[in-house]
Structures are given as C-alpha cells and as structure tokens.
Enzyme design. Sequence first.
Site, short mmCIF file in Angstrom:
data_model
loop_
_atom_site.label_atom_id
_atom_site.label_comp_id
_atom_site.label_asym_id
_atom_site.label_seq_id
_atom_site.Cartn_x
_atom_site.Cartn_y
_atom_site.Cartn_z
N SER A 81 0.74 -1.26 -0.10
CA SER A 81 0.00 0.08 -0.11
C SER A 81 0.75 1.35 0.12
CB SER A 81 -0.79 0.16 1.18
OG SER A 81 -1.65 -1.21 1.27
N1 SAH Z 1 -0.37 -5.16 3.88
C1 SAH Z 1 0.53 -5.43 2.81
C2 SAH Z 1 -0.25 -5.39 1.50
C3 SAH Z 1 -1.06 -6.31 1.53
S1 SAH Z 1 -1.99 -6.11 -0.27
C4 SAH Z 1 2.02 -4.77 2.85
O1 SAH Z 1 2.16 -4.33 4.08
O2 SAH Z 1 2.58 -5.06 2.01
C5 SAH Z 1 -3.17 -7.46 0.45
C6 SAH Z 1 -2.80 -8.76 0.49
O3 SAH Z 1 -3.83 -9.51 1.16
C7 SAH Z 1 -2.34 -9.50 -0.54
O4 SAH Z 1 -1.05 -10.12 -0.31
C8 SAH Z 1 -3.51 -10.66 -0.79
O5 SAH Z 1 -2.81 -11.79 -1.28
C9 SAH Z 1 -3.97 -10.87 0.57
N2 SAH Z 1 -5.14 -11.41 0.86
C10 SAH Z 1 -6.28 -11.16 0.00
N3 SAH Z 1 -7.21 -11.99 0.60
C11 SAH Z 1 -6.92 -12.62 1.71
C12 SAH Z 1 -7.21 -13.46 2.61
N4 SAH Z 1 -8.68 -13.86 2.84
N5 SAH Z 1 -6.49 -13.89 3.89
C13 SAH Z 1 -5.21 -13.60 3.87
N6 SAH Z 1 -4.59 -12.65 3.04
C14 SAH Z 1 -5.46 -12.37 2.05
#
Ligand code: SAH
Length: 230
Positions: A81
């Site tokens: 993000s």
């Molecule tokens: N917090 C992260 C950004 C994440 S982007 C950072 O600091 O880099 C969102 C992430 O959520 C992605 O990697 C995606 O694979 C994950 N995601 C999506 N649905 C999910 C779920 N049901 N459970 C766990 N992770 C999930």
Amino acid sequence: MKWFIGILFTMLLGHNGLSQTDYTAMRQTMVESQLKARGIFDKNTLKAMSKVPRHLFVPENQQIHAYSDGPLPIGMKQTISQPYMVAFMTQAIKPWKNKKVLEIGTGSGYQAAILAEIVDSVYTIEIIPELGKRAEKLLQSMQYENVKVRVGDGYDGWPEQAPFDAIIVTAGAEQIPEPLVEQLKDGGRMVIPVGPHHGVRDLILLTKKNDKIKKKSLMAVRFVPFTRND
Ligand code: SAH
C-alpha cells in the site's frame, strides 16, 4: 579495472546506485511531505515509518520508487500500500494502546513491520503461500521476533490467539468477516476496506464497546481484493 569498479559500486550502493544514506534521506522526506503534511500526528506511527526500510520490502527493480507516494507491485498481482495508507490505518487503530494486533493480508510484510515497532505482538495472515513465506523470511532476517506469519485464509482470523486489541485488514472485502468481529477485544478497533468488488471501497473503522458494534467511514480507498480459498 572498469568491471572491478562496477562490481565495487554495485556492492556498496546496490543495483540502482543508491546508498543506505540516500534511502534514509528519501524516507525522511516521505515522512515529512506525505505523512506529517497530511495530518498523520501519532508519534509512534511517525517513528516507525521513519525507521522501517520500506525499500527492502519491494522487488529490487522497484526499490528506487519505494518512498514515492503510491502503492507498488510486489508480485503475484498484489501490491504494497501507499505509505500514507499504511500510516493512516496504523494511526486509526490507536496503536499506542495495543498489545496484540492481527493483520489480514501480509503481502510484503511492511505493515506488519510497522506494527511490530509499536505493539507487543503482531499476528499476520497471508493467503498466497509465496508471499507469506517470503514475508516471514524477510521479517525474521530483520529480527522482528514479535511477528508471527501464517499462510491461510484470513476470513476465519486466528482463533487460537484471539482476542485482539486491534485488527487491520489490508485487502478490500465485500463484507466484514464475522469471525474477525468476534475476535476483537471489547474496547478494540478494526480497520477494513469494505465495498463492491473492484470498486472504490469505504475504509471502515469498527469499534466494539460493551458488545455494541459501531462503524464509521473514514475515507474512500482502493485495495486489492480480499479473496477466499475454496
Ligand atoms: N499489508 C501488505 C499489503 C497487502 S496487499 C503490505 O504491507 O505489503 C493485500 C494482501 O492481502 C495480498 O497479499 C493478498 O494476497 C492478501 N489477501 C487477500 N485475501 C486474503 C485472505 N482472505 N486472507 C489473507 N490474505 C489475503
């Protein structure tokens, strides 16, 4: 001789010619111009954002952009993000009051590292095994011993470790997963982007007090989708 200087240069400065000092300076500029200037006031959040080397959480060819004002690709069609969004969500859970925090969507591990600088323990769940494993390794190599990474579907939360003082969901959900609401401590805070698939979503702040749930919309946001394992 030329190749030798080339190798030495790469060893000292990395592949794009930037030194640690350059990255530190870029990070300070990011904190001033993107965070403080836009109203991020929490000292804990600002300190963590000043400290954690965001460029180590992105692919090598993105490192030069690590302190720019936007999200970046991290592989597997996912993103890290925008720095402002990480800081805003961190501040929104009032991290200085928290001991134990759950994050859904580990991604690069950057948000988990920011939280780990402030709270006692961070539990983070990632649905894509490659990303979860990579983040776990990176966080370990950076000595974040207070972060536990689990690969799986975050919809069900982490019942063995519940309840949590705060929960941060960093993927856009169509609805708020009920298990997460249940795993939030009384007096706890959750932030989660909610709204229709692939659209602009509302960043919701959910609070729980004496078993009463309150929801407040904080701002319009775009996030990669919250997915489910079948
Ligand atoms: N917090 C992260 C950004 C994440 S982007 C950072 O600091 O880099 C969102 C992430 O959520 C992605 O990697 C995606 O694979 C994950 N995601 C999506 N649905 C999910 C779920 N049901 N459970 C766990 N992770 C999930």
